[in-house]
Design a protein around this motif. Structure first.
Motif, PDB file in Angstrom:
ATOM      1  N   ALA A  95       0.868  -1.124   0.214  1.00  0.00           N
ATOM      2  CA  ALA A  95       0.087   0.002  -0.067  1.00  0.00           C
ATOM      3  C   ALA A  95       1.000   1.326  -0.068  1.00  0.00           C
ATOM      4  CB  ALA A  95      -0.932  -0.007   1.261  1.00  0.00           C
ATOM      5  N   GLY A  96       0.319   2.270  -0.573  1.00  0.00           N
ATOM      6  CA  GLY A  96       0.941   3.692  -0.529  1.00  0.00           C
ATOM      7  C   GLY A  96       0.535   4.516   0.408  1.00  0.00           C
ATOM      8  N   ALA A  97       1.307   4.982   1.314  1.00  0.00           N
ATOM      9  CA  ALA A  97       0.844   6.070   2.163  1.00  0.00           C
ATOM     10  C   ALA A  97       1.347   7.428   1.466  1.00  0.00           C
ATOM     11  CB  ALA A  97       1.568   5.948   3.588  1.00  0.00           C
ATOM     12  N   VAL A  98       0.483   7.943   0.538  1.00  0.00           N
ATOM     13  CA  VAL A  98       0.596   9.132  -0.173  1.00  0.00           C
ATOM     14  C   VAL A  98       0.497  10.379   0.605  1.00  0.00           C
ATOM     15  CG1 VAL A  98       0.291  10.347  -2.389  1.00  0.00           C
ATOM     16  CG2 VAL A  98       0.103   7.632  -2.106  1.00  0.00           C
ATOM     17  N   ILE A  99       1.758  11.021   0.704  1.00  0.00           N
ATOM     18  CA  ILE A  99       1.363  12.458   1.606  1.00  0.00           C
ATOM     19  C   ILE A  99       1.662  13.546   0.491  1.00  0.00           C
ATOM     20  CG2 ILE A  99       2.400  13.564   3.336  1.00  0.00           C
ATOM     21  CD1 ILE A  99       3.552  10.994   4.351  1.00  0.00           C
ATOM     22  N   ARG A 100       0.773  14.389   0.588  1.00  0.00           N
ATOM     23  CA  ARG A 100       0.732  15.701  -0.212  1.00  0.00           C
ATOM     24  C   ARG A 100       1.453  16.719   0.480  1.00  0.00           C
ATOM     25  NH1 ARG A 100      -4.937  17.606  -2.347  1.00  0.00           N
ATOM     26  NH2 ARG A 100      -5.059  18.395  -0.245  1.00  0.00           N
ATOM     27  N   GLY A 101       2.051  17.853  -0.333  1.00  0.00           N
ATOM     28  CA  GLY A 101       2.791  18.674   0.356  1.00  0.00           C
ATOM     29  C   GLY A 101       2.239  19.439   1.587  1.00  0.00           C
ATOM     30  N   ASP A 102       0.786  19.493   1.577  1.00  0.00           N
ATOM     31  CA  ASP A 102       0.162  20.177   2.747  1.00  0.00           C
ATOM     32  C   ASP A 102       0.135  19.236   3.967  1.00  0.00           C
ATOM     33  OD1 ASP A 102      -1.694  18.669   1.892  1.00  0.00           O
ATOM     34  OD2 ASP A 102      -3.003  20.249   1.161  1.00  0.00           O
ATOM     35  N   GLY A 103       0.526  17.722   3.956  1.00  0.00           N
ATOM     36  CA  GLY A 103       0.339  16.944   4.894  1.00  0.00           C
ATOM     37  C   GLY A 103      -0.966  16.044   4.703  1.00  0.00           C
ATOM     38  N   ARG A 104      -1.649  16.307   3.614  1.00  0.00           N
ATOM     39  CA  ARG A 104      -3.017  15.483   3.486  1.00  0.00           C
ATOM     40  C   ARG A 104      -2.699  14.167   2.993  1.00  0.00           C
ATOM     41  NH1 ARG A 104      -8.125  17.463   3.904  1.00  0.00           N
ATOM     42  NH2 ARG A 104      -8.153  19.556   4.527  1.00  0.00           N
ATOM     43  N   LEU A 105      -3.346  13.018   3.275  1.00  0.00           N
ATOM     44  CA  LEU A 105      -2.967  11.722   2.893  1.00  0.00           C
ATOM     45  C   LEU A 105      -4.099  11.279   1.803  1.00  0.00           C
ATOM     46  CD1 LEU A 105      -2.693  11.222   6.608  1.00  0.00           C
ATOM     47  CD2 LEU A 105      -0.781  10.308   4.804  1.00  0.00           C
ATOM     48  N   LEU A 106      -3.735  10.624   0.844  1.00  0.00           N
ATOM     49  CA  LEU A 106      -4.659  10.067  -0.129  1.00  0.00           C
ATOM     50  C   LEU A 106      -5.195   8.613   0.309  1.00  0.00           C
ATOM     51  CD1 LEU A 106      -5.642  10.200  -2.869  1.00  0.00           C
ATOM     52  CD2 LEU A 106      -3.563   8.563  -3.507  1.00  0.00           C
ATOM     53  N   VAL A 107      -6.373   8.541   0.233  1.00  0.00           N
ATOM     54  CA  VAL A 107      -7.284   7.500   0.817  1.00  0.00           C
ATOM     55  C   VAL A 107      -8.313   7.303  -0.248  1.00  0.00           C
ATOM     56  CG1 VAL A 107      -6.971   7.642   3.290  1.00  0.00           C
ATOM     57  CG2 VAL A 107      -8.914   8.739   1.968  1.00  0.00           C
ATOM     58  N   ILE A 108      -8.832   5.888  -0.485  1.00  0.00           N
ATOM     59  CA  ILE A 108      -9.756   5.520  -1.211  1.00  0.00           C
ATOM     60  C   ILE A 108     -11.103   4.706  -0.278  1.00  0.00           C
ATOM     61  CG2 ILE A 108      -8.540   4.925  -2.927  1.00  0.00           C
ATOM     62  CD1 ILE A 108      -8.955   1.824  -2.579  1.00  0.00           C
ATOM     63  N   LYS A 109     -12.252   4.899  -0.740  1.00  0.00           N
ATOM     64  CA  LYS A 109     -13.298   4.429  -0.108  1.00  0.00           C
ATOM     65  C   LYS A 109     -13.561   2.939  -0.848  1.00  0.00           C
ATOM     66  CE  LYS A 109     -17.953   4.936   1.858  1.00  0.00           C
ATOM     67  NZ  LYS A 109     -18.805   5.858   2.092  1.00  0.00           N
ATOM     68  N   ARG A 110     -13.375   1.895  -0.507  1.00  0.00           N
ATOM     69  CA  ARG A 110     -13.494   0.626  -1.299  1.00  0.00           C
ATOM     70  C   ARG A 110     -14.811   0.309  -1.734  1.00  0.00           C
ATOM     71  NH1 ARG A 110      -9.285  -2.864  -1.321  1.00  0.00           N
ATOM     72  NH2 ARG A 110     -10.836  -4.652  -1.467  1.00  0.00           N
ATOM     73  N   ALA A 111     -14.920  -0.175  -3.048  1.00  0.00           N
ATOM     74  CA  ALA A 111     -16.281  -0.580  -3.556  1.00  0.00           C
ATOM     75  C   ALA A 111     -16.769  -1.805  -2.773  1.00  0.00           C
ATOM     76  CB  ALA A 111     -16.100  -0.736  -5.016  1.00  0.00           C
ATOM     77  N   ASP A 112     -15.869  -2.682  -2.480  1.00  0.00           N
ATOM     78  CA  ASP A 112     -16.480  -3.991  -1.886  1.00  0.00           C
ATOM     79  C   ASP A 112     -17.002  -3.796  -0.705  1.00  0.00           C
ATOM     80  OD1 ASP A 112     -13.907  -3.711  -0.714  1.00  0.00           O
ATOM     81  OD2 ASP A 112     -13.116  -5.770  -1.462  1.00  0.00           O
ATOM     82  N   ASN A 113     -16.441  -3.151   0.377  1.00  0.00           N
ATOM     83  CA  ASN A 113     -16.646  -3.237   1.591  1.00  0.00           C
ATOM     84  C   ASN A 113     -17.120  -1.929   2.145  1.00  0.00           C
ATOM     85  OD1 ASN A 113     -14.194  -2.002   2.130  1.00  0.00           O
ATOM     86  ND2 ASN A 113     -13.513  -3.918   2.748  1.00  0.00           N
ATOM     87  N   GLY A 114     -16.788  -0.633   1.460  1.00  0.00           N
ATOM     88  CA  GLY A 114     -17.287   0.582   1.985  1.00  0.00           C
ATOM     89  C   GLY A 114     -16.250   1.377   2.852  1.00  0.00           C
ATOM     90  N   THR A 115     -15.074   0.525   3.279  1.00  0.00           N
ATOM     91  CA  THR A 115     -14.343   1.225   4.321  1.00  0.00           C
ATOM     92  C   THR A 115     -13.204   2.264   3.440  1.00  0.00           C
ATOM     93  OG1 THR A 115     -12.787  -0.674   3.888  1.00  0.00           O
ATOM     94  CG2 THR A 115     -14.209  -0.888   5.852  1.00  0.00           C
ATOM     95  N   TRP A 116     -12.584   2.974   4.364  1.00  0.00           N
ATOM     96  CA  TRP A 116     -11.669   3.997   3.783  1.00  0.00           C
ATOM     97  C   TRP A 116     -10.377   3.227   4.311  1.00  0.00           C
ATOM     98  CZ3 TRP A 116     -12.572   8.113   0.906  1.00  0.00           C
ATOM     99  CH2 TRP A 116     -13.800   8.938   1.162  1.00  0.00           C
ATOM    100  N   GLU A 117      -9.679   3.134   3.088  1.00  0.00           N
ATOM    101  CA  GLU A 117      -8.250   2.621   3.326  1.00  0.00           C
ATOM    102  C   GLU A 117      -7.111   3.482   2.345  1.00  0.00           C
ATOM    103  OE1 GLU A 117      -8.307  -1.669   2.192  1.00  0.00           O
ATOM    104  OE2 GLU A 117     -10.183  -1.972   3.553  1.00  0.00           O
ATOM    105  N   PRO A 118      -5.986   3.034   2.624  1.00  0.00           N
ATOM    106  CA  PRO A 118      -4.940   3.787   1.824  1.00  0.00           C
ATOM    107  C   PRO A 118      -4.943   2.614   0.466  1.00  0.00           C
ATOM    108  CG  PRO A 118      -3.711   2.539   3.804  1.00  0.00           C
ATOM    109  CD  PRO A 118      -5.272   2.576   3.887  1.00  0.00           C
ATOM    110  N   PRO A 119      -4.503   3.185  -0.739  1.00  0.00           N
ATOM    111  CA  PRO A 119      -4.650   2.627  -1.857  1.00  0.00           C
ATOM    112  C   PRO A 119      -3.642   1.526  -1.668  1.00  0.00           C
ATOM    113  CG  PRO A 119      -3.769   4.619  -2.213  1.00  0.00           C
ATOM    114  CD  PRO A 119      -4.076   4.792  -0.866  1.00  0.00           C
ATOM    115  N   GLY A 120      -3.808   0.301  -2.423  1.00  0.00           N
ATOM    116  CA  GLY A 120      -2.838  -0.902  -2.352  1.00  0.00           C
ATOM    117  C   GLY A 120      -3.589  -2.277  -2.962  1.00  0.00           C
ATOM    118  N   GLY A 121      -2.945  -3.095  -3.066  1.00  0.00           N
ATOM    119  CA  GLY A 121      -3.172  -4.297  -3.289  1.00  0.00           C
ATOM    120  C   GLY A 121      -2.455  -5.402  -3.214  1.00  0.00           C
ATOM    121  N   VAL A 122      -2.364  -6.503  -3.970  1.00  0.00           N
ATOM    122  CA  VAL A 122      -1.367  -7.834  -4.141  1.00  0.00           C
ATOM    123  C   VAL A 122      -0.477  -7.516  -5.135  1.00  0.00           C
ATOM    124  CG1 VAL A 122      -1.414 -10.333  -4.358  1.00  0.00           C
ATOM    125  CG2 VAL A 122      -3.239  -9.166  -3.180  1.00  0.00           C
TER     126      VAL A 122
END
Length: 140
Positions: free
Chosen positions: A4-31
């Motif tokens: 998974a990627g902990a993507v940090i923008r210059g202003d300190g915000r972090l990139l996340v996704i809301k997963r389609a399969d279970n509706g949870t917020w997570e860092p982007p990533g996979g196998v």
């Protein structure tokens, strides 16, 4: 192996996704795919799920789900381009503050992003049961 990627923008915000399969917020990533390097896998997964191109900086944590036997490697990344977009795996893409990460995300996913914000040389090593952290260890 999962990445998974902990993507940090210059202003300190972090990139996340809301997963389609279970509706949870997570860092982007996979196998990882069999033929790709770990870093290439991180870049691919982040781009596929968010539309954001990243540079991979360093390993920030190793997280084992003892219920499923899955180990996830999380890497601190910086955005390099692209534009937020949805995918088959995401119903939302957002840039959250650390406080929003702690508020919106489950403990075992929030800690991955919050660990990546810390400027510590050694990666965190954590164990969880899919919902709750088990102990709080860190490599020395």
């Amino acid at each position: 192996m999962s990445v998974a990627g902990a993507v940090i923008r210059g202003d300190g915000r972090l990139l996340v996704i809301k997963r389609a399969d279970n509706g949870t917020w997570e860092p982007p990533g996979g196998v990882l795919e069999l033929s790709e390097t770990v870093e290439d896998g991180v870049r691919r997964e982040v781009y596929e799920e968010t539309g954001i191109k990243v540079s991979v900086e360093r390993l920030t944590g190793v997280y084992k789900n003892v219920s499923r036997g899955v180990v996830a490697l999380v890497f601190r990344c910086r955005p390099e381009g692209g534009q937020e977009q949805l995918s088959d795996e995401s119903t939302a893409v957002a840039w959250l503050t650390p406080a929003e990460v702690a508020d919106r995300m489950g403990e075992v996913y929030a800690v991955r992003l919050l660990d990546a914000l810390r400027d510590e040389a050694a990666p965190h090593i954590r164990t969880h049961d899919g919902r709750t952290l088990i102990g709080m260890s860190q490599a020395s």
